[in-house]
Enzyme design. Structure first.
Site, PDB file in Angstrom:
ATOM      1  N   PHE A  17       0.841  -1.364   0.165  1.00  0.00           N
ATOM      2  CA  PHE A  17      -0.019   0.141  -0.174  1.00  0.00           C
ATOM      3  C   PHE A  17       0.827   1.346  -0.302  1.00  0.00           C
ATOM      4  O   PHE A  17       0.642   2.294  -0.912  1.00  0.00           O
ATOM      5  CB  PHE A  17      -0.987  -0.026   1.088  1.00  0.00           C
ATOM      6  CG  PHE A  17      -1.518   1.183   1.538  1.00  0.00           C
ATOM      7  CD1 PHE A  17      -2.197   2.028   0.695  1.00  0.00           C
ATOM      8  CD2 PHE A  17      -1.610   1.502   3.066  1.00  0.00           C
ATOM      9  CE1 PHE A  17      -2.914   3.293   1.005  1.00  0.00           C
ATOM     10  CE2 PHE A  17      -2.365   3.012   3.192  1.00  0.00           C
ATOM     11  CZ  PHE A  17      -2.860   3.467   2.323  1.00  0.00           C
ATOM     12  N   ILE A  18       1.762   1.328   0.983  1.00  0.00           N
ATOM     13  CA  ILE A  18       2.588   2.743   1.143  1.00  0.00           C
ATOM     14  C   ILE A  18       3.769   2.631   0.006  1.00  0.00           C
ATOM     15  O   ILE A  18       4.245   3.631  -0.585  1.00  0.00           O
ATOM     16  CB  ILE A  18       2.898   2.797   2.530  1.00  0.00           C
ATOM     17  CG1 ILE A  18       1.830   3.055   3.397  1.00  0.00           C
ATOM     18  CG2 ILE A  18       4.033   3.857   2.667  1.00  0.00           C
ATOM     19  CD1 ILE A  18       2.333   3.216   4.896  1.00  0.00           C
ATOM     20  N   PRO A  59      21.368 -12.815   4.692  1.00  0.00           N
ATOM     21  CA  PRO A  59      21.311 -11.428   4.571  1.00  0.00           C
ATOM     22  C   PRO A  59      22.543 -11.079   3.374  1.00  0.00           C
ATOM     23  O   PRO A  59      22.432  -9.833   2.869  1.00  0.00           O
ATOM     24  CB  PRO A  59      22.069 -11.007   5.932  1.00  0.00           C
ATOM     25  CG  PRO A  59      21.592 -12.102   6.870  1.00  0.00           C
ATOM     26  CD  PRO A  59      21.162 -13.292   5.983  1.00  0.00           C
ATOM     27  N   ASN A  93       8.322  -8.887  10.982  1.00  0.00           N
ATOM     28  CA  ASN A  93       8.757  -7.480  11.557  1.00  0.00           C
ATOM     29  C   ASN A  93       9.986  -7.701  12.139  1.00  0.00           C
ATOM     30  O   ASN A  93      10.724  -6.448  12.203  1.00  0.00           O
ATOM     31  CB  ASN A  93       7.400  -7.134  12.393  1.00  0.00           C
ATOM     32  CG  ASN A  93       6.159  -6.870  11.678  1.00  0.00           C
ATOM     33  OD1 ASN A  93       5.934  -6.203  10.998  1.00  0.00           O
ATOM     34  ND2 ASN A  93       5.297  -7.975  11.799  1.00  0.00           N
ATOM     35  N   THR A 118       5.544   2.371  13.575  1.00  0.00           N
ATOM     36  CA  THR A 118       3.908   2.590  13.684  1.00  0.00           C
ATOM     37  C   THR A 118       3.586   3.169  14.929  1.00  0.00           C
ATOM     38  O   THR A 118       4.171   2.876  15.908  1.00  0.00           O
ATOM     39  CB  THR A 118       3.152   1.228  13.423  1.00  0.00           C
ATOM     40  OG1 THR A 118       1.744   1.342  13.805  1.00  0.00           O
ATOM     41  CG2 THR A 118       3.761   0.158  14.384  1.00  0.00           C
ATOM     42  N   TYR A 143       1.531  -6.938  17.257  1.00  0.00           N
ATOM     43  CA  TYR A 143       2.105  -6.245  16.074  1.00  0.00           C
ATOM     44  C   TYR A 143       2.792  -5.049  16.596  1.00  0.00           C
ATOM     45  O   TYR A 143       3.923  -4.993  16.247  1.00  0.00           O
ATOM     46  CB  TYR A 143       0.970  -5.755  15.197  1.00  0.00           C
ATOM     47  CG  TYR A 143       1.436  -4.847  13.978  1.00  0.00           C
ATOM     48  CD1 TYR A 143       2.125  -5.484  12.968  1.00  0.00           C
ATOM     49  CD2 TYR A 143       0.996  -3.566  14.098  1.00  0.00           C
ATOM     50  CE1 TYR A 143       2.591  -4.528  12.061  1.00  0.00           C
ATOM     51  CE2 TYR A 143       1.551  -2.741  12.873  1.00  0.00           C
ATOM     52  CZ  TYR A 143       2.405  -3.207  11.908  1.00  0.00           C
ATOM     53  OH  TYR A 143       2.779  -2.385  11.132  1.00  0.00           O
ATOM     54  N   LYS A 147       6.812  -4.463  16.157  1.00  0.00           N
ATOM     55  CA  LYS A 147       7.344  -3.434  15.459  1.00  0.00           C
ATOM     56  C   LYS A 147       8.344  -2.460  16.477  1.00  0.00           C
ATOM     57  O   LYS A 147       9.385  -1.861  16.177  1.00  0.00           O
ATOM     58  CB  LYS A 147       6.298  -2.369  14.914  1.00  0.00           C
ATOM     59  CG  LYS A 147       5.348  -2.805  13.843  1.00  0.00           C
ATOM     60  CD  LYS A 147       6.218  -3.138  12.836  1.00  0.00           C
ATOM     61  CE  LYS A 147       6.338  -1.736  11.771  1.00  0.00           C
ATOM     62  NZ  LYS A 147       6.944  -1.700  10.630  1.00  0.00           N
TER      63      LYS A 147
END
Length: 320
Positions: A17-18, A59, A93, A118, A143, A147
């Site tokens: 979305f972002i 990584p 996350n 967030t 969540y 985060k």
């Protein structure tokens, strides 16, 4: 940084979305862009695309990609909440950020990192309080807890290793392409279906009295872009929001109004025992104004209108 006039940028989670909106805005500015995600997008994105599972792949693979494309700045718009188990959320996350930091550590000259955090990292707060970056985080959602762990990993790397990074703690972002599983996404879908059928939309609404800091998607992207240049004087965490609390009910009513779709609302009581995750969230955005020269410029009506335009294919005026 490369000799190019514009930094070369990798967007993690650019298919979301972002992330998509970030890519579009950076493409307009002429940046070399690399999107890194687990799945190729259904629709083409600006710049180049590389398939990589940021939660599973080594990584070293990410570091090699960033080196190959001579990336100057990494914008981390990846992560996950909806439709994931708690274990999957840990990987999406926290594990992903840990791997990202390992990749950056292994590079001779690590790119700058702009990480999207967030408001849920703060959790509950008293009504009327504006949350500053120094407010004690007390996340009540899994969540938000995860985060926050990711933010702490980044802050620690900035403090102890000199990593060039900033975490932007975003409010509740509203705009075109709103995820269909979000409250506003669900409501927009129901309104669009009713509009297409020439029918009245039947909506069942809970009180939705909790006050949140909602912020326009384009204003959010402006803040992210403003955070791209290195700024040693900037705090490692910055709040990005409207700086004003509004209820979810207000947003739904704005959506109904801008849609012009006739509705029949059934009031539904909140589920028994469902205490509010946050009765009140309002971000103090003073620090972002000072560090980034950024202020929100768009109204929530504009944000909701853009959401509706995208969901319905209409062109509602975004004035106001």
């Amino acid at each position: 940084m490369s000799s190019s006039a514009l930094p070369r940028i990798a967007v993690l989670g650019g298919t979301g979305f972002i992330g998509r909106t970030i890519l579009g805005a950076l493409d307009e500015r002429g940046h070399h862009l690399l999107t890194i995600a687990r799945k190729a997008p259904a629709e083409p994105l600006p710049g180049e695309f590389a398939r990589l599972d940021l939660t599973l792949d080594p990584p070293a693979d990410l570091a090699a990609l960033l080196t190959e494309h001579r990336i100057d700045v990494v914008i981390n718009a990846a992560g996950g909440m909806w439709g994931l188990t708690d274990e999957q959320m840990v990987g999406a996350n926290v594990g992903m950020v840990s791997r990202l930091l390992d990749a950056l550590r292994s590079m001779p000259a690590a790119p700058r990192l702009v990480h999207l955090g967030t408001v849920h990292e703060y959790g509950l707060c008293p009504i009327g309080v504006s949350l500053t970056e120094d407010s004690e985080p007390k996340p009540s959602m899994v969540y938000g807890q995860l985060k926050l762990q990711a933010t702490e990993l980044i802050k620690d790397a900035v403090r102890t290793e000199g990593l060039d990074a900033v975490v932007l703690r975003l409010g509740n972002v509203v705009g075109a392409g709103q995820p269909g599983h979000s409250l506003l996404g669900v409501m927009a879908g129901k309104l669009a279906t009713a509009q297409a059928a020439g029918a009245t939309a039947e909506l069942a609404l809970q009180p939705l009295t909790a006050q949140r800091d909602f912020v326009d998607l384009q204003d959010t992207v402006d803040a992210i872009i403003a955070a791209i240049p290195s700024n040693p004087a900037s705090p490692s965490v910055l709040n990005v929001g409207l700086g004003k609390a509004s209820s979810a009910r207000e947003l739904v009513e704005l959506l109904i109004e801008v849609s012009g779709v006739p509705v029949e609302i059934t009031e539904v009581p909140a589920p028994d025992g469902s205490g509010p995750e946050t009765e009140w969230q309002q971000l103090d955005i003073t620090a972002a104004g000072k560090a980034l020269g950024w202020q929100p410029e768009r109204s929530l009506r504009s944000a909701v209108a853009e959401l509706w335009n995208a969901a319905s294919g209409s062109r509602t005026s975004t004035a106001g």
